[in-house]
Design a protein around this motif. Structure first.
Motif, short mmCIF file in Angstrom:
data_model
loop_
_atom_site.label_atom_id
_atom_site.label_comp_id
_atom_site.label_asym_id
_atom_site.label_seq_id
_atom_site.Cartn_x
_atom_site.Cartn_y
_atom_site.Cartn_z
N ARG A 36 4.57 19.68 -0.36
CA ARG A 36 3.84 18.73 0.72
C ARG A 36 2.74 17.99 -0.10
O ARG A 36 2.61 16.67 -0.14
N ARG A 37 2.18 18.73 -0.88
CA ARG A 37 1.07 18.07 -1.78
C ARG A 37 1.69 17.05 -2.95
O ARG A 37 1.34 15.88 -3.12
N MET A 38 2.75 17.61 -3.72
CA MET A 38 3.24 16.72 -4.42
C MET A 38 3.87 15.56 -3.91
O MET A 38 3.73 14.52 -4.64
N ARG A 39 4.44 15.68 -2.87
CA ARG A 39 5.20 14.38 -2.31
C ARG A 39 4.05 13.36 -2.05
O ARG A 39 4.14 12.34 -2.21
N ARG A 40 3.05 13.94 -1.39
CA ARG A 40 1.86 13.09 -1.07
C ARG A 40 1.40 12.31 -2.20
O ARG A 40 1.04 11.16 -2.18
N ASP A 41 0.93 13.04 -3.24
CA ASP A 41 0.35 12.60 -4.31
C ASP A 41 1.28 11.73 -5.15
O ASP A 41 0.93 10.48 -5.53
N ALA A 42 2.40 12.09 -5.29
CA ALA A 42 3.47 11.18 -6.21
C ALA A 42 3.65 9.65 -5.22
O ALA A 42 3.82 8.81 -5.94
N LEU A 43 4.03 9.96 -4.07
CA LEU A 43 4.02 8.46 -3.23
C LEU A 43 2.76 7.81 -3.13
O LEU A 43 3.02 6.77 -3.12
N ALA A 44 1.74 8.35 -3.15
CA ALA A 44 0.47 7.64 -2.98
C ALA A 44 0.40 6.88 -4.30
O ALA A 44 -0.12 5.35 -4.46
N ILE A 45 0.53 7.25 -5.36
CA ILE A 45 0.69 6.67 -6.87
C ILE A 45 1.80 5.64 -6.97
O ILE A 45 1.38 4.15 -7.21
N ALA A 46 2.98 5.82 -6.40
CA ALA A 46 4.20 4.96 -6.38
C ALA A 46 3.72 3.50 -5.66
O ALA A 46 4.02 2.35 -5.95
N LYS A 47 3.09 3.99 -4.37
CA LYS A 47 2.65 2.72 -3.39
C LYS A 47 1.79 1.79 -4.23
O LYS A 47 1.96 0.58 -4.08
#
Length: 530
Positions: free
Chosen positions: A350-361
């Motif tokens: 969950r943390r990986m997904r959140r952090d990766a998507l925040a940067i992608a955004k």
């Protein structure tokens, strides 16, 4: 049953949809389906063996033919045309290190050349049999395919070098562990082959390349037995494991591999994100990896590969919905798709997904959920089967891959594709070239390009086209400062370009090591270096 002249099992098919065939006609023209030779015709062309049959050596024509080629483009054309060329005079099938050493000793007495054989998946000519007066022996490790020892306290597992990927993971999974090395050839390639070609798996961002997993090895050499590694770390001189990694059979037979393993992860999922442009996607990927988000996999397809993947995938209604959704989010033509994997505990993923998507955004990335990611994971090892379907439809395909530092990534990708597209224009032929970043590092990334072009309908003409294309794209890689191979090894196809990376003094050092362990020059000559 394994195909004798292509990739995979005979029962495993990859059908091209009508939409996919239309796409190929638009890009490169109408295909010219070939007339392939049959097995019986190919077997009749196998010459008599120069080695007497024995308990150690199988000299049957079928056994020799089935071990004569890998999966490089010249191998592919030779198999399809029934022109296998030189084949080994005998095949040894040892079941242990001791039997492999005995086969090597017997070959040495015969004055033979020895070509190690793992899973037969080499795409750069590692299995090419030289012509000449010396007999040639394949030593195949296909019977050396078992877990031999497991140290749960040290998380070390020792396997026979011929163990293919699925058998490695099945034997470890019973104990609650995994190795985690997943090259696209995973279903057929072997642990020993991964080591001697310095392989990289699709989830190396989490598990590491094979050099990170290779703890120790046992070899049979013309000079005797040699063991390397075995302790967690050492400052006692150079690490001799490094001599075995990427050695491509020139130093001896790697018979046993001890690998570092991990506990099975609790959770894993894969996600797709689309970017409006390549530049934004590449910057997002770089930002994610340099922020050290601990993903297991991260890859970015350029605009041509993204379009190609969507067209070849079928699912027309799903693709229409996707395009409408992306258009609503401000992403129209030229979009680039990123796929990433999150592996670990439920909380970690969950943390990986959140952090990766925040940067992608930050780079205008649009997350489209897990459907495409699930599809990628389901079909991750089926890509090579596409080559069979393309060939049957009259198209040839090949790949090149390199690695460069981040400032050179985009220029290298464009230079490789431009070289490929230009090379056959004089023949009034088109090449469809597309690329993705298949592995990423804080320092840089790999660049993996695929080329599709029409078959000429003649084996010699197909080879001549491929040679020109291979030369031009390899020269482009060298000019951009990239490695000539990030994950496929050198073999014979990349050997002319190795000097640009190792230097003349470096190649002399490699030759000196081979002479020390193999004074008769019997071990896989012509591969890696002349």
């Amino acid at each position: 049953m394994r195909r004798w002249n292509g990739w995979g099992d005979e029962s495993d098919q990859y059908a091209l949809s009508e939409d996919a065939l239309t796409f190929l006609r638009e890009r490169v023209g109408e295909g010219r389906p070939p007339r392939d030779a049959d097995l019986e015709t190919s077997l009749r062309a196998v010459p008599s063996s120069r080695v007497a049959p024995s308990a150690r050596f199988d000299v049957a024509a079928r056994t020799r033919l089935l071990h004569a080629r890998g999966q490089s483009f010249p191998d592919w054309v030779a198999m399809k045309a029934g022109r296998f060329g030189p084949v080994a005079d005998a095949v040894a099938l040892p079941a242990s290190h001791e039997e492999a050493a005995e086969a090597l000793a017997e070959a040495q007495k015969l004055g033979a050349i020895v070509i190690p054989y793992g899973g037969g998946t080499s795409v750069v000519g590692h299995l090419q049999v030289p012509s000449g007066d010396r007999p040639v022996v394949n030593i195949s490790f296909e019977r050396m395919n078992r877990l031999q020892a497991f140290d749960e306290r040290s998380l070390l597992a020792t396997f026979g070098a011929g163990t293919p990927g699925p058998q490695i993971e099945a034997q470890l999974r019973e104990r609650g562990y995994l190795l985690g090395h997943f090259p696209q050839s995973y279903e057929f390639s072997t642990l020993g082959g991964w080591v001697v070609t310095r392989s990289s798996g699709q989830q190396s961002l989490r598990y590491g390349r094979i050099e990170n997993l290779f703890a120790a090895g046992r070899l049979a050499t013309p000079r005797g037995e040699w063991t390397v590694g075995g302790v967690p770390a050492s400052s006692a001189g150079p690490d001799l494991r490094e001599l075995v990694l990427g050695s491509e059979g020139r130093l001896g037979l790697l018979t046993e591999v001890t690998a570092r393993v991990r506990r099975l992860p609790q959770a894993e999922d894969f996600h797709a994100v689309f970017f409006p442009s390549w530049d934004l996607g590449a910057e997002a990927v770089r930002a994610i990896v340099q922020a050290e988000v601990p993903l297991s996999m991260l890859r970015l397809s350029n605009e041509i590969e993204t379009e190609t993947q969507l067209r070849l995938a079928g699912h027309a209604e799903l693709i229409k919905w996707l395009r409408r959704y992306l258009g609503m989010r401000g992403i129209a033509g030229g979009q680039c798709m990123m796929v990433f994997g999150a592996t670990g505990t439920l909380g970690e993923t969950r943390r990986m997904r959140r952090d990766a998507l925040a940067i992608a955004k930050r780079f205008r990335g649009v997350h489209v959920g897990k459907t495409i990611g699930k599809g990628w994971a389901k079909n991750r090892f089926r890509g090579p089967l596409l080559r069979n379907a393309l060939w049957d439809a009259g198209y040839a395909a090949d790949t090149v891959e390199t690695a460069v530092n981040w400032p050179q990534a985009t220029a290298t990708m464009r230079a490789i594709e431009a070289a490929a597209v230009d090379v056959l224009q004089g023949d009034n032929e088109r090449v469809h070239a597309f690329t993705h970043l298949s592995h990423v590092y804080r320092q840089g990334c790999s660049v993996y390009s695929t080329f599709v072009f029409r078959s000429a309908g003649d084996p010699d003409a197909d080879l001549e086209r491929w040679r020109r294309l291979k030369r031009r794209v390899s020269e482009a890689i060298v000019a951009c400062g990239g490695t000539i191979s990030h994950q496929h090894g050198v073999g014979v196809d990349h050997a002319p370009y190795l000097v640009h990376e190792k230097g003349a003094l470096g190649l002399d050092l490699l030759r000196a090591m081979a002479r020390e362990l193999d004074p008769q020059q019997m071990m896989n000559p012509g591969k890696l270096f002349a």
